[in-house]
Design an enzyme around this catalytic site. Structure first.
Site, short mmCIF file in Angstrom:
data_model
loop_
_atom_site.label_atom_id
_atom_site.label_comp_id
_atom_site.label_asym_id
_atom_site.label_seq_id
_atom_site.Cartn_x
_atom_site.Cartn_y
_atom_site.Cartn_z
CD GLN A 160 -2.52 -1.17 2.69
OE1 GLN A 160 -3.62 -0.64 2.83
NE2 GLN A 160 -1.88 -1.76 3.69
CG ASN A 161 4.04 1.29 2.53
OD1 ASN A 161 3.00 1.63 3.08
ND2 ASN A 161 4.91 0.48 3.10
CG HIS A 163 -2.90 2.23 -1.91
ND1 HIS A 163 -2.94 2.18 -0.53
CD2 HIS A 163 -3.98 1.53 -2.34
CE1 HIS A 163 -4.00 1.47 -0.15
NE2 HIS A 163 -4.63 1.06 -1.23
CB CYS A 212 -0.97 15.56 -17.22
SG CYS A 212 -2.12 16.84 -17.74
CG ASN A 257 0.58 -3.92 13.53
OD1 ASN A 257 0.90 -3.04 14.33
ND2 ASN A 257 -0.13 -3.69 12.45
C1 BV8 Z 1 -11.59 1.96 -3.59
C2 BV8 Z 1 -2.15 6.51 -1.41
C3 BV8 Z 1 -13.42 1.52 -5.01
C4 BV8 Z 1 -2.09 7.98 -1.27
C5 BV8 Z 1 -3.83 5.61 0.08
C6 BV8 Z 1 -16.75 5.57 1.94
C7 BV8 Z 1 -16.67 6.44 0.84
C8 BV8 Z 1 -15.74 6.27 -0.18
C9 BV8 Z 1 -14.83 5.20 -0.11
C10 BV8 Z 1 -14.94 4.35 0.98
C11 BV8 Z 1 -15.87 4.51 2.00
N1 BV8 Z 1 -15.68 3.52 2.90
C12 BV8 Z 1 -14.67 2.74 2.48
C13 BV8 Z 1 -14.23 3.23 1.33
C14 BV8 Z 1 -13.15 2.68 0.53
C15 BV8 Z 1 -11.86 3.43 0.88
C16 BV8 Z 1 -11.45 3.09 2.28
O1 BV8 Z 1 -11.06 1.98 2.55
N2 BV8 Z 1 -11.57 4.06 3.20
C17 BV8 Z 1 -11.20 3.77 4.58
C18 BV8 Z 1 -10.42 4.93 5.18
C19 BV8 Z 1 -12.50 3.50 5.36
N3 BV8 Z 1 -10.90 2.94 -0.06
C20 BV8 Z 1 -10.74 3.54 -1.25
O2 BV8 Z 1 -11.29 4.59 -1.55
C21 BV8 Z 1 -9.85 2.81 -2.21
N4 BV8 Z 1 -10.50 2.71 -3.49
O3 BV8 Z 1 -12.07 1.33 -2.69
O4 BV8 Z 1 -12.12 2.00 -4.89
C22 BV8 Z 1 -14.33 2.62 -4.51
C23 BV8 Z 1 -14.39 3.82 -5.21
C24 BV8 Z 1 -15.28 4.81 -4.76
C25 BV8 Z 1 -16.06 4.59 -3.62
C26 BV8 Z 1 -15.95 3.38 -2.91
C27 BV8 Z 1 -15.08 2.40 -3.35
C28 BV8 Z 1 -8.56 3.56 -2.43
C29 BV8 Z 1 -7.76 3.53 -1.16
C30 BV8 Z 1 -6.36 4.07 -1.43
C31 BV8 Z 1 -6.13 5.32 -0.63
N5 BV8 Z 1 -4.75 5.74 -0.82
N6 BV8 Z 1 -2.57 5.98 -0.14
C32 BV8 Z 1 -0.95 8.41 -0.40
O5 BV8 Z 1 -0.25 7.58 0.18
O6 BV8 Z 1 -0.78 9.64 -0.31
S1 BV8 Z 1 -4.25 4.93 1.56
C33 BV8 Z 1 -3.05 5.09 2.70
O7 BV8 Z 1 -3.48 4.28 3.78
C34 BV8 Z 1 -1.68 4.54 2.35
O8 BV8 Z 1 -1.61 3.83 1.12
C35 BV8 Z 1 -1.46 3.57 3.50
O9 BV8 Z 1 -0.53 2.61 3.21
C36 BV8 Z 1 -2.83 3.06 3.60
C37 BV8 Z 1 -3.22 2.13 4.65
O10 BV8 Z 1 -2.66 2.57 5.83
P1 BV8 Z 1 -1.53 1.66 6.48
O11 BV8 Z 1 -0.50 1.37 5.45
O12 BV8 Z 1 -2.17 0.50 7.14
O13 BV8 Z 1 -0.90 2.68 7.48
P2 BV8 Z 1 -1.47 3.11 8.92
O14 BV8 Z 1 -0.71 4.30 9.36
O15 BV8 Z 1 -2.95 3.13 8.89
O16 BV8 Z 1 -1.05 1.87 9.86
C38 BV8 Z 1 0.32 1.59 10.13
C39 BV8 Z 1 0.35 0.27 10.85
O17 BV8 Z 1 1.70 -0.08 11.10
C40 BV8 Z 1 -0.35 0.32 12.20
O18 BV8 Z 1 -1.12 -0.88 12.35
C41 BV8 Z 1 0.80 0.33 13.21
O19 BV8 Z 1 0.46 -0.35 14.42
C42 BV8 Z 1 1.84 -0.46 12.46
N7 BV8 Z 1 3.23 -0.14 12.81
C43 BV8 Z 1 3.77 1.06 13.11
N8 BV8 Z 1 5.10 0.89 13.31
C44 BV8 Z 1 5.38 -0.42 13.11
C45 BV8 Z 1 4.18 -1.09 12.79
N9 BV8 Z 1 4.12 -2.42 12.56
C46 BV8 Z 1 5.28 -3.12 12.64
N10 BV8 Z 1 6.47 -2.55 12.92
C47 BV8 Z 1 6.56 -1.22 13.16
N11 BV8 Z 1 7.76 -0.66 13.44
#
Ligand code: BV8
Length: 251
Positions: free
Chosen positions: A100-101, A118, A126, A217
């Site tokens: 996802q990164n 992602h 563009c 994690n």
């Molecule tokens: C889609 C790119 C079909 C940009 C990212 C309501 C309305 C509209 C949409 C939705 C909705 N409800 C749900 C959705 C779908 C939506 C979604 O899931 N929303 C969530 C927030 C509810 N998804 C989408 O829109 C996706 N498209 O579904 O298309 C569609 C179309 C229209 C409408 C509906 C569906 C597109 C999603 C892509 C978004 N883009 N990034 C950018 O990076 O700038 S998401 C972003 O979050 C990053 O990619 C990131 O990687 C990703 C996920 O987060 P994580 O990687 O998990 O990172 P996070 O910080 O959250 O967690 C870190 C973890 O690491 C933690 O657990 C922590 O404990 C752990 N950690 C920390 N340190 C360590 C560790 N673990 C081990 N060792 C360590 N040292």
């Protein structure tokens, strides 16, 4: 959970391992996560900035956010967790990395079989034509304030080549992620909060495919319930220990 027990269970599967990766893997490389205590720009949620609406409403704010991330990224290096996945690939145990990164650190670590579902922060494209370019150079990333316009069609803005919330994933990338999930019998879920769909559904598909699912994690996540094992601790420590022991046992 005793890691040696986990290793034995994995060895018995004659493992073909797919890795699903999130921001936690790059934390040790200096990249802030999205939702942790040091989350990116704590006064904003990623869901508020990484959207087409945010970009159309305030492209400068969104570009400032990406530039701030790129400035950190230009100093970042892969860490032992990235390198351990490269080792799995070199030993032909890894089917691929579904990340996802958008930071490109897996490729710099030497991994080849990567799908960036992602997108890629190091490229910008563009909003109108097919032009895209790299911008991960000091000169381009440091350009402080002006908004980048397309050099080809001039009047349109460039945007980061990433998938924003509400945008669909590239179909070929998602297809590749689904294929690797089905072709594997072990899934590592590494450093992801498991809240972003559709990637968060992959461990469910893996379980339906009778794969062993192992979470790396520092805390429980919504995915933990689907995992056969959760190895808690910083993945830059737990993942190299896991992969080194597994490679040793499979000699
Ligand atoms: C889609 C790119 C079909 C940009 C990212 C309501 C309305 C509209 C949409 C939705 C909705 N409800 C749900 C959705 C779908 C939506 C979604 O899931 N929303 C969530 C927030 C509810 N998804 C989408 O829109 C996706 N498209 O579904 O298309 C569609 C179309 C229209 C409408 C509906 C569906 C597109 C999603 C892509 C978004 N883009 N990034 C950018 O990076 O700038 S998401 C972003 O979050 C990053 O990619 C990131 O990687 C990703 C996920 O987060 P994580 O990687 O998990 O990172 P996070 O910080 O959250 O967690 C870190 C973890 O690491 C933690 O657990 C922590 O404990 C752990 N950690 C920390 N340190 C360590 C560790 N673990 C081990 N060792 C360590 N040292």
């Amino acid at each position: 959970m005793n890691i040696d027990t986990v290793i034995e269970t994995v060895v018995e599967k004659k493992p073909k391992i797919v890795s699903v990766v999130g921001a936690g893997i790059s934390k040790a490389s200096g990249m802030p996560t999205f939702r942790g205590e040091d989350g990116l720009w704590n006064n904003y949620r990623a869901e508020e900035l990484a959207t087409p609406y945010a970009f159309s409403r305030d492209p400068k704010l969104v570009w400032d956010w990406y530039r701030a991330r790129m400035r950190i990224l230009l100093e970042a290096e892969p860490n032992p967790a990235h390198c351990s996945l490269t080792k799995l690939e070199e030993k032909n145990i890894s089917t691929g990395i579904i990340t996802q990164n958008v930071d490109g650190l897996h490729e710099i670590a030497g991994s080849k079989k990567i799908v960036e579902v992602h997108g890629r922060i190091r490229y910008r494209r563009c909003v109108n034509c097919d032009h895209f370019e790299r911008w991960d150079s000091n000169e381009k990333a440091q350009k402080s304030i002006e908004l980048p316009y397309c050099p080809k069609c001039e009047t349109n803005l460039l945007r980061p080549d990433v998938v924003w919330f509400g945008e669909t994933l590239d179909s070929q990338s998602w297809q590749q992620a689904a294929e690797w999930t089905m072709q594997s019998n072990v899934m590592l879920v590494i450093g992801t909060s498991g809240v972003v769909a559709p990637v968060s559904t992959l461990p469910i598909y893996a379980k339906q495919n009778n794969s062993l699912v192992i979470e790396f994690n520092i805390e429980q996540t919504p995915i933990s319930g689907y995992c056969d094992y959760s190895l808690f601790g910083p993945c830059e420590e737990t993942l190299p220990e896991f992969t080194d022991k597994l490679i040793e046992r499979m000699k």
